[in-house]
Motif scaffolding. Structure first.
Motif, PDB file in Angstrom:
ATOM      1  N   CYS A 211      30.191  -8.877   1.513  1.00  0.00           N
ATOM      2  CA  CYS A 211      30.936 -10.150   1.589  1.00  0.00           C
ATOM      3  C   CYS A 211      32.411  -9.835   1.839  1.00  0.00           C
TER       4      CYS A 211
ATOM      5  N   ILE B 252      27.303 -15.700   1.464  1.00  0.00           N
ATOM      6  CA  ILE B 252      26.739 -16.210   0.211  1.00  0.00           C
ATOM      7  C   ILE B 252      25.302 -15.720   0.065  1.00  0.00           C
TER       8      ILE B 252
ATOM      9  N   LEU C 291      34.829 -11.901   2.097  1.00  0.00           N
ATOM     10  CA  LEU C 291      35.730 -12.686   1.250  1.00  0.00           C
ATOM     11  C   LEU C 291      35.972 -11.954  -0.075  1.00  0.00           C
TER      12      LEU C 291
ATOM     13  N   CYS D  49      29.033 -11.302  -8.747  1.00  0.00           N
ATOM     14  CA  CYS D  49      30.366 -11.111  -8.174  1.00  0.00           C
ATOM     15  C   CYS D  49      31.435 -11.404  -9.233  1.00  0.00           C
TER      16      CYS D  49
ATOM     17  N   TYR E 272      39.499 -10.593  -1.727  1.00  0.00           N
ATOM     18  CA  TYR E 272      39.963 -10.813  -3.110  1.00  0.00           C
ATOM     19  C   TYR E 272      40.285  -9.478  -3.798  1.00  0.00           C
TER      20      TYR E 272
ATOM     21  N   ILE F  21      28.098 -22.530  -3.383  1.00  0.00           N
ATOM     22  CA  ILE F  21      27.177 -21.658  -4.126  1.00  0.00           C
ATOM     23  C   ILE F  21      26.439 -22.459  -5.195  1.00  0.00           C
TER      24      ILE F  21
ATOM     25  N   GLN G 112      34.182 -20.519  -2.205  1.00  0.00           N
ATOM     26  CA  GLN G 112      32.864 -21.045  -1.829  1.00  0.00           C
ATOM     27  C   GLN G 112      32.055 -21.486  -3.044  1.00  0.00           C
TER      28      GLN G 112
HETATM   29  S1  SF4 Z   1      31.041 -15.341  -5.058  1.00  0.00           S
HETATM   30 FE1  SF4 Z   1      29.805 -14.746  -3.264  1.00  0.00          FE
HETATM   31  S2  SF4 Z   1      30.851 -15.704  -1.512  1.00  0.00           S
HETATM   32 FE2  SF4 Z   1      32.328 -15.688  -3.215  1.00  0.00          FE
HETATM   33  S3  SF4 Z   1      33.487 -13.794  -2.968  1.00  0.00           S
HETATM   34 FE3  SF4 Z   1      31.808 -13.330  -4.378  1.00  0.00          FE
HETATM   35  S4  SF4 Z   1      30.175 -12.529  -3.077  1.00  0.00           S
HETATM   36 FE4  SF4 Z   1      31.615 -13.600  -1.707  1.00  0.00          FE
END
Ligand code: SF4
Length: 250
Positions: A15, A220, A17, A227, A21, A239, A235
């Motif tokens: 992922c 996702i 994204l 995570c 982060y 989710i 998101q």
């Molecule tokens: S919750 Fe899922 S979509 Fe959001 S950063 Fe973590 S892995 Fe990625």
């Protein structure tokens, strides 16, 4: 120097994204209960092999070390019932380990930090749980896994560890293994030179992609449950619409 770890690579592939982060924005992560318990088990195994004399090594001594460490972090594990369940699970893993593995092993390295340049701009980095010596003096790199065994084993991580250990210790590596403590399984590879070269080339190509990435799209999936950025993920609403999955925290 671009510091590339197996975890960084896996995160980028899973992922982008989350990668943003963690490695670009460097947001503080919120460790899951599994992360906390996994760290305690790793610490208990480290101290056992690093500090306990051979004649004092047995199952009870290993679980006593877990007890001593448990009090420091137990407050992060939810309700008393949840703490008890995690405690039993951690102890079971270590008892199973003590029945299946050699408690008299004398590893060459424990939780060894490696930083190995592999190109002009990239260094492989990682903290390796354990390196043993085979009877013929070849190396055996070991990674403890305290979570459930995934459907697909991450071969790349073991190969990258193999590259790091060989270069750091300047000795050939015979074997890389995951010790799955929950299931009591061992999964091993015997990497060839060609496989290691291919893995390194793929890792270097991924490092180029990381440097060029600008959009960081989310992917996702069931991995979102584990995570450490789930609570603050952009998101999160999407989710939350996914069907509940028992035992995964969704
Ligand atoms: S919750 Fe899922 S979509 Fe959001 S950063 Fe973590 S892995 Fe990625």
């Amino acid at each position: 120097m671009f510091r590339l770890s197996p975890l960084r690579l896996r995160t980028f592939r899973r992922c982008r994204l989350r990668y943003k982060y963690q490695y670009v924005d460097r947001l503080p992560a919120r460790p899951t209960s599994q992360d906390v318990v996994g760290a305690l088990i790793h610490a208990a195994l480290h101290d056992f092999f690093a500090y306990v004399p051979l004649h004092e090594r047995d199952e009870e001594r290993l679980t006593t070390i877990l007890d001593e460490k448990w009090q420091a972090l137990v407050f992060r594990l939810g309700s008393p019932a949840e703490r008890q369940a995690w405690r039993e699970r951690a102890e079971e893993q270590l008892r199973r380990f003590s029945h299946q593995h050699d408690l008299l092993a004398q590893p060459l390295a424990l939780e060894s930090y490696c930083q190995v340049p592999v190109s002009d701009r990239v260094a492989l980095v990682g903290r390796i749980d354990r390196v043993d010596e085979e009877p013929d003096a070849a190396l055996h790199v070991i990674d403890y896994k305290t979570g459930a065994r995934p459907p697909e084993v991450d071969v790349e991580q073991l190969r990258l560890y193999a590259i790091m250990v060989e270069r750091k210790l300047s000795r050939p590596l015979r074997r890389g293994s995951y010790f799955y403590l929950e299931e009591g399984d061992v999964w091993s590879i015997h990497p060839t030179r060609e496989e290691l070269e291919t893995t390194l080339a793929q890792a270097l190509a991924a490092a180029e992609e990381m440097a060029a990435e600008r959009d960081y799209p989310a992917t996702i999936g069931r991995h979102c449950a584990a995570c450490p950025y789930l609570a603050s993920c952009a998101q999160r609403d999407q989710i939350a619409q996914l069907p509940a999955r028992g035992g995964e925290g969704w």
